[in-house]
Design an enzyme around this catalytic site. Sequence first.
Site, PDB file in Angstrom:
ATOM      1  N   GLU A  83      43.729 -45.229  69.527  1.00 45.79           N
ATOM      2  CA  GLU A  83      44.802 -45.813  69.231  1.00 45.79           C
ATOM      3  C   GLU A  83      45.526 -46.451  70.588  1.00 45.79           C
ATOM      4  OE1 GLU A  83      46.211 -43.006  65.602  1.00 45.79           O
ATOM      5  OE2 GLU A  83      47.777 -43.357  67.067  1.00 45.79           O
ATOM      6  N   GLU A 100      33.090 -44.175  73.929  1.00 41.05           N
ATOM      7  CA  GLU A 100      32.633 -42.615  73.614  1.00 41.05           C
ATOM      8  C   GLU A 100      33.163 -41.652  74.571  1.00 41.05           C
ATOM      9  OE1 GLU A 100      31.142 -41.987  70.865  1.00 41.05           O
ATOM     10  OE2 GLU A 100      30.645 -43.949  70.102  1.00 41.05           O
TER      11      GLU A 100
END
Length: 389
Positions: free
Chosen positions: A134, A369
């Site tokens: 986010e 990642e």
Amino acid sequence: MTDHGPQPVERQLPTEESRDLLALVRDLVQREIEPVAAEEEEAGRFPREVFRLLSASGLLALPYAEEFGGDQPYEVYLQVLEELAAARLTVGLGVSVHTLACHALAGFGSKEQQAEHLPGMLGGGLLGAYCLSEPSSGSDAASLRTRATRDGDTWTLEGTKAWITHGGVADFYTVLARTGGEGAHGITAFLVPGDAPGLSAAPPERKMGMKGSPTAQLHFDGVQVPDARRIGDEGQGFAIALSALDSGRLGIAACAIGVAQAALDEALAFTAGRRQFGRPIADFQGLRFMLADMATQIEAGRALYLAAARLRDAGLPFSRQAAMAKLFCTDAAMRVTVDAVQLLGGYGYTADFPAERYMREAKVLQIVEGTNQIQRMVIARHLAGPESR
């Protein structure tokens, strides 16, 4: 004078079937991906038809159950990813993200959910995305704020997700949202259709590389999702997310080695054909040593990600090794691609040669990642235990 130039990658594959699979992938790459990769990336075009072709060919289902068209070990799947990423990172990374998006349902969904959704997700032409980050929670993913509120058998999602690969073009999203209190234990996973009312995508980010792969914020404005699309138990979402990330980090490692291999092949071909002072520049010791170091880093990275994959295939813990592979392979890709640009000299700095694209693309692999700084924290935690507070 010795014979110069790139040599085919020698792969250790476990079965004749997997060798045939890699041959199929190389043929597909040479026909459908490599010839247009540079042009498509420069134009920022997303290769949606390529992903449909990969799906129809069974290449989006590889690490999943045989009943859904897969049943290949991770060590084979990752080498397929490497081949795809060497041709075009937008495709290789896209397959890795799609696999990540399917992981929650395949690993934690009910039999009924799997039977309903996995055939389309893995072999029916659908494309997925994974929604964890986010605007205010990247590395600290447990602090996410997107909230899902339950009313009977329906959940309503409100919030914004950021840095979503395939944002705005995916057919489904695996979404982590807060259903309880603060921290990791208040998060739940949902499978959200790409055309759900109230779901919208911001304009794609303007990125340094991978311009053909849309990365965008997603806005959830009263998106309603039936409880039948909740994956796992309430509050289990963060554990599901971490499980997916362990495997996803291996995907990024394989993609990084693919980009690095492509850069080395480009440097080998260029230095074999470029003549200075009456001979190929690949004959000069300083350049030969650079090529040797590049090749060594690639081989070491490939061995590291395959060792981690074999642990995973054996059902053994592999989180530490996955973090190590992601860290080493992406750092190696950055070094190798920088050296490739250097070996091409002025030509390496132009868009007429792919070396500069490889260098720009390698950078993002150190970030996605989990940044490589986060990987070091993960590795250290495995070695020395949690940090003192």
